[in-house]
Motif scaffolding. Structure first.
Motif, mmCIF file in Angstrom:
data_model
loop_
_atom_site.group_PDB
_atom_site.id
_atom_site.type_symbol
_atom_site.label_atom_id
_atom_site.label_comp_id
_atom_site.label_asym_id
_atom_site.label_seq_id
_atom_site.Cartn_x
_atom_site.Cartn_y
_atom_site.Cartn_z
ATOM 1 N N GLU A 257 0.832 -1.210 0.000
ATOM 2 C CA GLU A 257 0.000 0.000 0.000
ATOM 3 C C GLU A 257 0.866 1.259 0.000
ATOM 4 O O GLU A 257 0.597 2.224 -0.725
ATOM 5 C CB GLU A 257 -0.908 -0.002 1.234
ATOM 6 C CG GLU A 257 -1.955 -1.095 1.256
ATOM 7 C CD GLU A 257 -3.271 -0.633 0.649
ATOM 8 O OE1 GLU A 257 -3.261 0.322 -0.140
ATOM 9 O OE2 GLU A 257 -4.299 -1.257 0.971
ATOM 10 N N HIS A 302 -1.651 -2.337 -9.061
ATOM 11 C CA HIS A 302 -3.072 -2.206 -8.718
ATOM 12 C C HIS A 302 -3.778 -3.560 -8.740
ATOM 13 O O HIS A 302 -4.688 -3.797 -7.928
ATOM 14 C CB HIS A 302 -3.743 -1.205 -9.657
ATOM 15 C CG HIS A 302 -3.462 0.219 -9.275
ATOM 16 N ND1 HIS A 302 -4.205 0.904 -8.338
ATOM 17 C CD2 HIS A 302 -2.487 1.073 -9.684
ATOM 18 C CE1 HIS A 302 -3.724 2.125 -8.194
ATOM 19 N NE2 HIS A 302 -2.681 2.250 -9.004
ATOM 20 N N PHE A 306 -5.793 -5.364 -5.680
ATOM 21 C CA PHE A 306 -7.126 -5.913 -5.912
ATOM 22 C C PHE A 306 -7.227 -7.333 -5.357
ATOM 23 O O PHE A 306 -8.189 -7.672 -4.649
ATOM 24 C CB PHE A 306 -7.430 -5.897 -7.411
ATOM 25 C CG PHE A 306 -8.640 -6.711 -7.801
ATOM 26 C CD1 PHE A 306 -9.891 -6.426 -7.279
ATOM 27 C CD2 PHE A 306 -8.522 -7.763 -8.701
ATOM 28 C CE1 PHE A 306 -11.016 -7.182 -7.641
ATOM 29 C CE2 PHE A 306 -9.622 -8.513 -9.080
ATOM 30 C CZ PHE A 306 -10.877 -8.224 -8.543
ATOM 31 N N THR A 309 -7.057 -7.072 -1.446
ATOM 32 C CA THR A 309 -8.060 -6.311 -0.695
ATOM 33 C C THR A 309 -9.441 -6.295 -1.341
ATOM 34 O O THR A 309 -10.416 -5.928 -0.685
ATOM 35 C CB THR A 309 -7.617 -4.838 -0.543
ATOM 36 O OG1 THR A 309 -7.643 -4.199 -1.836
ATOM 37 C CG2 THR A 309 -6.211 -4.750 0.042
ATOM 38 N N ARG A 311 -10.106 -4.201 -3.677
ATOM 39 C CA ARG A 311 -10.297 -2.819 -4.123
ATOM 40 C C ARG A 311 -10.403 -2.753 -5.633
ATOM 41 O O ARG A 311 -9.606 -3.359 -6.356
ATOM 42 C CB ARG A 311 -9.130 -1.964 -3.632
ATOM 43 C CG ARG A 311 -9.252 -0.479 -3.958
ATOM 44 C CD ARG A 311 -8.077 0.284 -3.391
ATOM 45 N NE ARG A 311 -7.893 -0.072 -1.993
ATOM 46 C CZ ARG A 311 -6.698 -0.122 -1.403
ATOM 47 N NH1 ARG A 311 -5.593 0.151 -2.090
ATOM 48 N NH2 ARG A 311 -6.602 -0.444 -0.132
ATOM 49 N N ASP A 312 -11.343 -2.009 -6.136
ATOM 50 C CA ASP A 312 -11.619 -1.910 -7.568
ATOM 51 C C ASP A 312 -10.393 -1.352 -8.305
ATOM 52 O O ASP A 312 -9.987 -0.221 -8.083
ATOM 53 C CB ASP A 312 -12.826 -0.994 -7.785
ATOM 54 C CG ASP A 312 -13.344 -1.014 -9.211
ATOM 55 O OD1 ASP A 312 -12.608 -1.463 -10.112
ATOM 56 O OD2 ASP A 312 -14.486 -0.571 -9.426
#
Length: 379
Positions: A257, A302, A306, A309, A311-312
């Motif tokens: 992150e 990214h 994804f 997590t 996450r989109d």
């Protein structure tokens, strides 16, 4: 609203254009060598040398393509593994940096970067073929690294050591070790990976930025050099660390992150959609140009978050995929790339280096691997 990820366009570029071109023109079946670069006409350029790292990377590409169902990949990956074995100089000298077309050594310097991609190539060939010789060769590569390249902390980037100590070869050795471990199940490779992640935690990353250059004791290099950071490497490390966390059972999410966060905040140009080449640790831009590979690493970073997590990732992945397809890969002869644009957005490349295919293919393969999961995201 998110931008659409061009899944089908990506698949066509990989399997209908890039792979056939680099298999037909980028490989010499008579000598068993991969071209170092192709001209924008699509013809091979005779550089007079072949880098071991390129042989390892192309072996990877065709092995991965074989695993994805491209039948020609098996034979080409096997040819790459044979070439890597052919240029091996024995347990005292290992693999050279460069050879000529006949396989004679030009530069015999042991280089951790090249050795990492030697291991990477063998590991991927074993993964695709289960050829025991490639697994044995992967062990030989790690034998040489352990015996000759190991330093009191980490590894030497070359022998004899000169200049600053480098993080980048360690990153690729981590990447290669993880592939070898996942393919073979041999804990020896995971042990090497753990040692490199320990180095990363203790010295390479300060919680915000990943430095490139270090002194002999792994302190950041003094002056400006120690403050340089490459956003592409931050994104690349994030992807690798998530893979490491999955295989080693360690929580690496906070590291990933932070790496992605800095790269997005200070190394991404919202105006052009490109990842900048070099910034300082305070975010100041040093090189506002952008090569192909940092943009592929943004995709991987990214996608890793994804997977970790949920996450989109669609906006970031679609943006970088479109930038790649519409600018870097938009060559007159399909399957090539313009490898660098300067800070003004002008192309700065006279040919297409073969070494870049590894980056593009892996990022695009990750997009296709996760297609079902991405398309299942509810708007």
């Amino acid at each position: 609203m998110h931008r659409a990820i061009p899944f089908d366009e990506i698949h066509r570029w990989m399997f209908d254009t890039a792979l056939p071109l680099w298999a037909d023109v980028g490989f010499d079946g008579q000598t068993g060598t991969f071209a170092e670069k192709l001209a924008f006409s699509g013809k091979p350029i005779d550089t007079g040398f072949h880098r071991t790292r390129v042989t390892g990377r192309q072996t990877y590409v065709f092995a991965h393509a074989a695993l994805m169902g491209w039948e020609r990949g098996q034979d080409l990956a096997a040819a790459g593994a044979r070439k890597l074995n052919a240029i091996y100089q024995g347990p005292e000298h290992g693999w050279p940096r460069t050879t000529n077309t006949a396989g004679d050594v030009i530069d015999g310097t042991p280089d951790l970067y090249d050795l990492a991609f030697t291991l990477f190539g063998f590991a991927w060939h074993y993964r695709a073929s289960q050829d025991p010789e490639s697994l044995a060769s992967a062990h030989r590569a790690l034998d040489f690294i352990e015996l000759h390249m190991r330093a009191p902390v980490g590894f030497w980037h070359e022998l004899p050591p000169s200049g600053w100590r480098l993080q980048n070869p360690h990153m690729h050795l981590l990447e290669a070790s993880l592939v070898a471990f996942e393919a073979s199940g041999d804990e020896r490779f995971l042990k090497t990976a753990k040692q490199i992640v320990t180095l990363f935690r203790a010295h390479l990353f300060d919680g915000r930025t990943l430095a490139e250059y270090f002194d002999a004791d792994w302190n950041r290099a003094p002056g400006d050099e120690g403050q340089l950071a490459e956003p592409g490497h931050q994104l690349e490390w994030a992807w690798i660390l998530i893979q490491y966390g999955r295989l080693a059972g360690e929580d690496t999410l906070a590291l990933a992150e932070a790496l992605v966060g800095f790269a997005e905040a200070h190394g991404f140009d919202d105006r052009t959609g490109r990842v900048l080449q070099v910034v300082r640790s305070d975010g100041t831009i040093v090189d506002g140009g952008s090569r192909t590979w940092p943009n592929t690493e943004r995709i991987k970073g990214h996608l890793a978050l994804f997977e970790a997590t949920g996450r989109d990732p669609r906006q970031a992945v679609a943006t970088s995929a479109r930038v790649l397809l519409d600018t870097y890969l938009a060559t007159e002869v399909p399957g090539l790339w313009i490898d660098r644009f300067n800070a003004d957005g002008l192309p700065e490349a006279s040919d297409a280096p073969a070494s870049t295919l590894y980056h593009v293919f892996l990022a695009f393969a990750e997009i296709l691997r996760l297609r079902d999961a991405i398309e299942a995201i509810a708007d």
